[in-house]
Design a protein around this motif. Structure first.
Motif, short mmCIF file in Angstrom:
data_model
loop_
_atom_site.label_atom_id
_atom_site.label_comp_id
_atom_site.label_asym_id
_atom_site.label_seq_id
_atom_site.Cartn_x
_atom_site.Cartn_y
_atom_site.Cartn_z
N GLN A 67 0.82 -1.21 0.00
CA GLN A 67 0.00 0.00 0.00
C GLN A 67 0.86 1.27 0.00
OE1 GLN A 67 -3.24 0.17 -0.57
NE2 GLN A 67 -3.27 -2.06 -0.73
N ALA A 68 1.99 1.24 0.70
CA ALA A 68 2.90 2.39 0.70
C ALA A 68 3.46 2.63 -0.69
CB ALA A 68 4.03 2.18 1.70
N LEU A 69 3.84 1.56 -1.38
CA LEU A 69 4.34 1.71 -2.76
C LEU A 69 3.25 2.22 -3.69
CD1 LEU A 69 6.56 -1.49 -2.98
CD2 LEU A 69 7.35 0.87 -3.37
N GLU A 70 2.05 1.70 -3.52
CA GLU A 70 0.94 2.16 -4.37
C GLU A 70 0.64 3.63 -4.12
OE1 GLU A 70 -3.73 1.07 -4.70
OE2 GLU A 70 -2.34 -0.62 -4.87
N LYS A 71 0.62 4.05 -2.86
CA LYS A 71 0.38 5.45 -2.52
C LYS A 71 1.47 6.34 -3.12
CE LYS A 71 -1.43 8.91 -0.23
NZ LYS A 71 -2.67 9.51 -0.69
N TYR A 72 2.71 5.89 -3.04
CA TYR A 72 3.81 6.66 -3.60
C TYR A 72 3.64 6.86 -5.11
CZ TYR A 72 8.50 8.11 -4.89
OH TYR A 72 9.56 8.80 -5.41
N GLN A 73 3.23 5.80 -5.80
CA GLN A 73 3.04 5.87 -7.25
C GLN A 73 1.90 6.80 -7.64
OE1 GLN A 73 2.71 1.71 -8.18
NE2 GLN A 73 4.91 1.38 -8.07
N GLU A 74 0.95 7.03 -6.74
CA GLU A 74 -0.18 7.92 -7.02
C GLU A 74 0.17 9.40 -6.83
OE1 GLU A 74 -3.21 6.57 -4.35
OE2 GLU A 74 -3.60 4.74 -5.50
N LEU A 75 1.29 9.69 -6.19
CA LEU A 75 1.67 11.08 -5.93
C LEU A 75 2.08 11.78 -7.22
CD1 LEU A 75 3.77 10.57 -2.67
CD2 LEU A 75 1.42 11.41 -2.85
N ASP A 76 1.83 13.08 -7.27
CA ASP A 76 2.19 13.87 -8.45
C ASP A 76 3.68 14.21 -8.48
OD1 ASP A 76 -0.44 13.88 -9.37
OD2 ASP A 76 -0.93 15.72 -8.28
#
Length: 160
Positions: free
Chosen positions: A65-74
């Protein structure tokens, strides 16, 4: 810029290690407003779920989830990820034992193959990927400080 994440994890198993056992894992992200977003996962029936496997799956869920959240950042900020667990086993695995085991060919101090190697290798790979973006720290907390992740985990077990 630094992007901080606080993630509380918990794993649980009913019928620990028995053929009919059910296990679940939870990761609860603490938002900057003090609220929580939770993710859960039911463990497969084989190999039979155990508390230790559930705790490692909770770490895996948090890392994913941390990796997914990071990938969603602009933007691409430096990550500062703190993962809390009430499992000394899970925290020790990720902080020190995993490094010894990889150097020893996945043989533990007693000379036996490391239990849960499949999950630990997966967690290690995810940890390495996240560390490419910043820092990851694992902190043991007493069970009474892990109420939110525990609640998510027990709700998932209740649904099973």
């Amino acid at each position: 810029m630094v992007y901080a994440m606080e993630i509380y994890t918990d794993g649980g198993c009913r019928g620990n290690g028995s053929p009919w056992a059910i296990g679940a894992a939870a990761a609860a992200f603490k938002t900057k407003w003090g609220k929580y977003h939770g993710w859960t996962r039911i463990l497969p029936s084989y190999p039979p779920p155990t508390n230790q496997r559930a705790e490692i799956v909770a770490i895996i869920l948090a890392l994913e989830q941390a990796l997914e959240k990071y990938q969603e950042l602009d933007t691409n900020p430096y990550l500062d990820v703190t993962i809390y667990s009430d499992s000394k086993y899970a925290v020790n695995c990720m902080k020190s034992w995993i490094y010894k085991w990889t150097n020893n060919g996945w043989i533990n101090a007693a000379g036996n193959p490391v239990a849960n190697r499949d999950l630990l290798e997966e967690a290690s790979d995810l940890d390495d990927r996240l560390r490419n973006e910043g820092d990851v720290e694992y902190i043991w907390i007493p069970r009474e400080e892990n109420e939110v992740a525990d609640r998510f985990c027990n709700e998932a077990l209740d649904r099973e």
